[in-house]
Design an enzyme around this catalytic site. Structure first.
Site: not given
Lengths: 234, 234
Positions: B49, B53, B122, B125
């Site tokens: 994640e 991101d 989450d 990502e």
């Protein structure tokens, strides 16, 4: 100090020469410069800064992710914060002589903006955005390997880390603790340099010792070593 | 509903098949699942994640930068904020059936986490991070072209934008103004659907008219068209 010498520096030290000179100019141009030169039709650096900011964040994230396969996301985030920040980017902008290439308005020039960290950070990001567009991610990565990433091995980013606070946070996770720093030794070396030795203890038990040219530096070094010890024990 | 059907969906609709299945598993695994399955030696999704991101942020930034060469950084930033956010990522996680693939702890499953936007964000990502590592930036870009980027043309992100506030901010740049929304028409269509027509004026001068199934929707549509008009005039 001129754009020509900046470009020469870039070529000599990093073998980087822009194909699209307009793109490089855009990254180096501050808004007021354009106001004062209405015959110029280019843009200022802000769009490229928008791009370069995200490109830098991604490049540092990917590098840390691959370099530290055993770190959890909290450690990775902490390290990224120390690397991706104004003082860091301003430093590397100076390292590659970006400051010499900026086209500033007269007012900003007189106010010393050319050496201001916040402007240098913006210009670094804009330059990275332009480099990514002009040369691709491989060339960008090579430049970062020689600058930002190499600096990890030189412990360059330690200066931005408050190791004493970090140690305190780490130790207080399980409740209140008493952390004590004690100066063990204070000496003057032959070249008149002072040297301090400090130990750090938690609840009476020594965690590490550190040394430095001031008590503050020695305490920071001790906290850094104590954190390393705690990491190794895990 | 299972991981097998998620993988089949991914292959049928996007021709994506992971080379490294462990990486895909990592992206789909929530921490408590691991606690409940101590025989598993993998990790939860959090490191991926962290990577995904930054990868998402960069991909959207680069796309917007290239798609809108005439937008200034403020417009680009506004658009990125509407695209890179919890509700957006959760939506696209559902679109590609990611929710079916998640490995959850029993408590989270019972609490309905599988359909919770924050978890889906989450996992989206983390999945993007894994996809980037496994398949590279070209395949990632192709998936985003078919999902997030295609949604721009469908005006999907309009739902996340408060056009009335945005119009107000735009008009108030030069000082206070009186913005007025007036309902011009209210009708019931043959299929019992209500339809409203609204005009928006500033200081007594009409900027645009909009329509919708509620007064709120019609006002939002009018504000959106007024903003377009203002952009075109520039």
């Amino acid at each position: 100090m001129s754009q020509a010498s900046f470009k020469e520096f870039l070529w000599k030290n990093y073998q980087i020469a822009f194909k699209n000179q307009d793109l490089l100019q855009e990254a180096l141009t501050q808004r007021n410069y354009l106001n004062e030169h209405p015959q110029e039709h280019g843009r200022d650096y802000q769009r490229l800064e928008f791009l370069g900011d995200a490109v830098m964040q991604e490049a540092v994230t990917e590098y840390l992710f691959k370099r530290y396969p055993n770190w959890h996301e909290g450690q990775l985030t902490e390290m990224r914060i120390t690397m991706v920040q104004t003082r860091s980017f301003a430093h590397f902008a100076r390292v590659i002589h970006l400051d010499e290439g900026i086209r500033l308005g007269k007012g900003e020039e007189m106010n010393g903006a050319r050496n201001r960290d916040s402007l240098l950070e913006d210009i670094w990001e804009a330059f990275i955005g332009a480099l990514y567009l002009d040369q691709g991610s491989q060339v960008l990565r090579q430049l970062l390997e020689k600058t930002l990433f190499a600096a990890i091995d030189d412990n360059f980013f330690d200066q931005f880390i408050d190791f004493k606070s970090r140690l305190q946070e780490r130790l207080q996770v399980k409740g209140a603790v008493a952390i004590e720093y004690v100066t063990l030794k204070e000496e003057v070396l032959p070249d008149h340099i002072q040297r301090f030795e400090v130990s750090v203890s938690v609840d009476g038990q020594e965690l590490a010792q550190g040394s430095g040219r001031s008590i503050k530096d020695a305490e920071k070094a001790a906290a850094r070593l104590a954190l390393q010890e705690l990491d190794n024990k895990k």
